[in-house]
Design an enzyme around this catalytic site. Structure first.
Site, PDB file in Angstrom:
ATOM      1  N   GLY A   1      12.094 -10.685 -41.243  1.00 36.90           N
ATOM      2  CA  GLY A   1      12.641 -11.439 -40.127  1.00 36.90           C
ATOM      3  C   GLY A   1      11.662 -11.329 -38.975  1.00 36.90           C
ATOM      4  O   GLY A   1      10.465 -11.518 -39.158  1.00 36.90           O
ATOM      5  N   GLU A   2      12.150 -10.959 -37.804  1.00 38.11           N
ATOM      6  CA  GLU A   2      11.295 -10.805 -36.636  1.00 38.11           C
ATOM      7  C   GLU A   2      11.501  -9.386 -36.103  1.00 38.11           C
ATOM      8  O   GLU A   2      12.583  -9.034 -35.657  1.00 38.11           O
ATOM      9  CB  GLU A   2      11.677 -11.846 -35.576  1.00 38.11           C
ATOM     10  CG  GLU A   2      10.490 -12.361 -34.785  1.00 38.11           C
ATOM     11  CD  GLU A   2       9.867 -11.280 -33.924  1.00 38.11           C
ATOM     12  OE1 GLU A   2       8.648 -11.071 -34.044  1.00 38.11           O
ATOM     13  OE2 GLU A   2      10.576 -10.634 -33.159  1.00 38.11           O
ATOM     14  N   SER A   3      10.460  -8.575 -36.188  1.00 39.15           N
ATOM     15  CA  SER A   3      10.619  -7.140 -35.908  1.00 39.15           C
ATOM     16  C   SER A   3      11.066  -6.855 -34.483  1.00 39.15           C
ATOM     17  O   SER A   3      11.850  -5.924 -34.256  1.00 39.15           O
ATOM     18  CB  SER A   3       9.324  -6.387 -36.228  1.00 39.15           C
ATOM     19  OG  SER A   3       8.261  -6.818 -35.401  1.00 39.15           O
TER      20      SER A   3
ATOM     21  N   CYS B   1       8.377  -6.666 -45.044  1.00 34.93           N
ATOM     22  CA  CYS B   1       7.760  -7.413 -43.959  1.00 34.93           C
ATOM     23  C   CYS B   1       8.144  -6.823 -42.601  1.00 34.93           C
ATOM     24  O   CYS B   1       7.643  -5.774 -42.226  1.00 34.93           O
ATOM     25  CB  CYS B   1       8.087  -8.903 -44.078  1.00 34.93           C
ATOM     26  SG  CYS B   1       6.996  -9.946 -43.072  1.00 34.93           S
TER      27      CYS B   1
ATOM     28  N   ARG C   1       1.257  -5.973 -36.638  1.00 34.04           N
ATOM     29  CA  ARG C   1       2.142  -7.138 -36.730  1.00 34.04           C
ATOM     30  C   ARG C   1       1.334  -8.421 -36.922  1.00 34.04           C
ATOM     31  O   ARG C   1       0.238  -8.561 -36.381  1.00 34.04           O
ATOM     32  CB  ARG C   1       2.966  -7.280 -35.444  1.00 34.04           C
ATOM     33  CG  ARG C   1       3.989  -6.217 -35.217  1.00 34.04           C
ATOM     34  CD  ARG C   1       4.711  -6.406 -33.882  1.00 34.04           C
ATOM     35  NE  ARG C   1       5.528  -7.605 -33.894  1.00 34.04           N
ATOM     36  CZ  ARG C   1       5.326  -8.644 -33.083  1.00 34.04           C
ATOM     37  NH1 ARG C   1       4.348  -8.652 -32.205  1.00 34.04           N
ATOM     38  NH2 ARG C   1       6.135  -9.689 -33.151  1.00 34.04           N
TER      39      ARG C   1
ATOM     40  N   ILE D   1       4.676 -13.923 -45.283  1.00 41.02           N
ATOM     41  CA  ILE D   1       5.060 -14.840 -44.207  1.00 41.02           C
ATOM     42  C   ILE D   1       4.888 -14.115 -42.873  1.00 41.02           C
ATOM     43  O   ILE D   1       5.639 -13.183 -42.571  1.00 41.02           O
ATOM     44  CB  ILE D   1       6.523 -15.306 -44.362  1.00 41.02           C
ATOM     45  CG1 ILE D   1       6.736 -15.967 -45.733  1.00 41.02           C
ATOM     46  CG2 ILE D   1       6.900 -16.258 -43.229  1.00 41.02           C
ATOM     47  CD1 ILE D   1       8.185 -16.253 -46.055  1.00 41.02           C
ATOM     48  N   ARG D   2       3.878 -14.510 -42.103  1.00 38.08           N
ATOM     49  CA  ARG D   2       3.570 -13.820 -40.839  1.00 38.08           C
ATOM     50  C   ARG D   2       3.599 -12.311 -41.060  1.00 38.08           C
ATOM     51  O   ARG D   2       4.190 -11.540 -40.285  1.00 38.08           O
ATOM     52  CB  ARG D   2       4.563 -14.209 -39.742  1.00 38.08           C
ATOM     53  CG  ARG D   2       4.448 -15.638 -39.277  1.00 38.08           C
ATOM     54  CD  ARG D   2       5.447 -15.971 -38.190  1.00 38.08           C
ATOM     55  NE  ARG D   2       5.266 -15.100 -37.035  1.00 38.08           N
ATOM     56  CZ  ARG D   2       6.236 -14.787 -36.177  1.00 38.08           C
ATOM     57  NH1 ARG D   2       7.449 -15.249 -36.344  1.00 38.08           N
ATOM     58  NH2 ARG D   2       5.985 -14.020 -35.146  1.00 38.08           N
TER      59      ARG D   2
ATOM     60  N   HIS E   1       7.550 -10.264 -49.512  1.00 40.19           N
ATOM     61  CA  HIS E   1       8.983 -10.541 -49.651  1.00 40.19           C
ATOM     62  C   HIS E   1       9.386 -10.684 -51.122  1.00 40.19           C
ATOM     63  O   HIS E   1       9.537 -11.814 -51.606  1.00 40.19           O
ATOM     64  CB  HIS E   1       9.323 -11.857 -48.942  1.00 40.19           C
ATOM     65  CG  HIS E   1       9.211 -11.831 -47.466  1.00 40.19           C
ATOM     66  ND1 HIS E   1      10.281 -11.557 -46.643  1.00 40.19           N
ATOM     67  CD2 HIS E   1       8.157 -12.064 -46.649  1.00 40.19           C
ATOM     68  CE1 HIS E   1       9.897 -11.626 -45.380  1.00 40.19           C
ATOM     69  NE2 HIS E   1       8.617 -11.932 -45.359  1.00 40.19           N
TER      70      HIS E   1
ATOM     71  N   GLU F   1      12.234 -10.355 -52.302  1.00 43.99           N
ATOM     72  CA  GLU F   1      13.573 -10.942 -52.346  1.00 43.99           C
ATOM     73  C   GLU F   1      13.544 -12.464 -52.423  1.00 43.99           C
ATOM     74  O   GLU F   1      14.551 -13.085 -52.769  1.00 43.99           O
ATOM     75  CB  GLU F   1      14.389 -10.498 -51.122  1.00 43.99           C
ATOM     76  CG  GLU F   1      13.990 -11.100 -49.793  1.00 43.99           C
ATOM     77  CD  GLU F   1      12.782 -10.441 -49.139  1.00 43.99           C
ATOM     78  OE1 GLU F   1      12.441 -10.851 -48.015  1.00 43.99           O
ATOM     79  OE2 GLU F   1      12.164  -9.541 -49.755  1.00 43.99           O
TER      80      GLU F   1
END
Length: 198
Positions: A46-48, A78, A107, A136-137, A177, A179
């Protein structure tokens, strides 16, 4: 095995599905009382910075840190890898992590969203062909402490050799990822690891 998925932000459903397919009883964790009911935890991608902020706002930050210190098995993918790092490079000044793995993580190391990619990664200790890894990023690990086991590195391209999978004791982290693919080997590895931890 009761495995919680931190459900503050990110790809929660995908982890719940993967864990269930590996035989775990998977449930969401949004409150400290729900954390008390699980044996292990997954911190999703997600977004840390958002996960960091919301974990504090929901009263989960300190309870998760304590459970990690007490030996609870945790897997981070991630953003989850960033949340398990003792040191975050290029993080926001107010960003906090659960810590636990003696590593420095950068990051968005592979670039922005448009730089997301897929590639093969061999993970030591997990049999079978290389993982079709989705980045992804994604972060990468720049350095690790003496107690950290490096499990996987990027196999090809400009980032060849970069560390993207690690383990320290009961803590497991990947920059990719699993998942998001049908390959459940990382989740199965974590469920077995958590079961062995008691």
């Amino acid at each position: 095995m009761r495995v919680g998925v931190l459900a503050l932000q990110g790809d929660v459903r995908e982890h719940l599905r993967a864990l269930t397919e590996c035989g775990a009883t998977a449930r969401t964790v949004r409150r400290p009382t729900e954390l008390d009911e699980v044996d292990a935890l997954v911190v999703p991608g997600g977004e840390s910075t958002t996960i960091s902020k919301l974990s504090v706002e929901f009263g989960l930050f300190e309870p998760i840190r304590k459970r990690i210190a007490d030996g609870m098995p945790v897997y981070g993918s991630c953003a989850g890898m960033i949340m398990l790092a003792d040191e975050i490079l290029d993080g926001r000044p107010d960003q906090v992590s659960f810590a636990g793995i003696s590593m420095a993580v950068r990051r968005n190391a592979f670039g922005r969203q448009v730089d997301s990619f897929e590639g093969p990664v061999v993970v030591d200790g997990i049999d079978g062909p290389p993982f079709h890894a989705v980045f992804i990023r994604a972060p990468w690990v720049e350095r690790v402490g003496a107690d950290v086991e490096v499990l996987g590195r990027v196999a090809a391209g400009d980032a060849k050799g970069r560390i993207v999978a690690v383990r320290q004791g009961n803590l497991l982290a990947t920059a990719f990822h699993p998942e998001l693919t049908g390959d459940r080997r990382v989740h199965r590895f974590f469920v077995e690891m958590a079961g062995a931890a008691g």
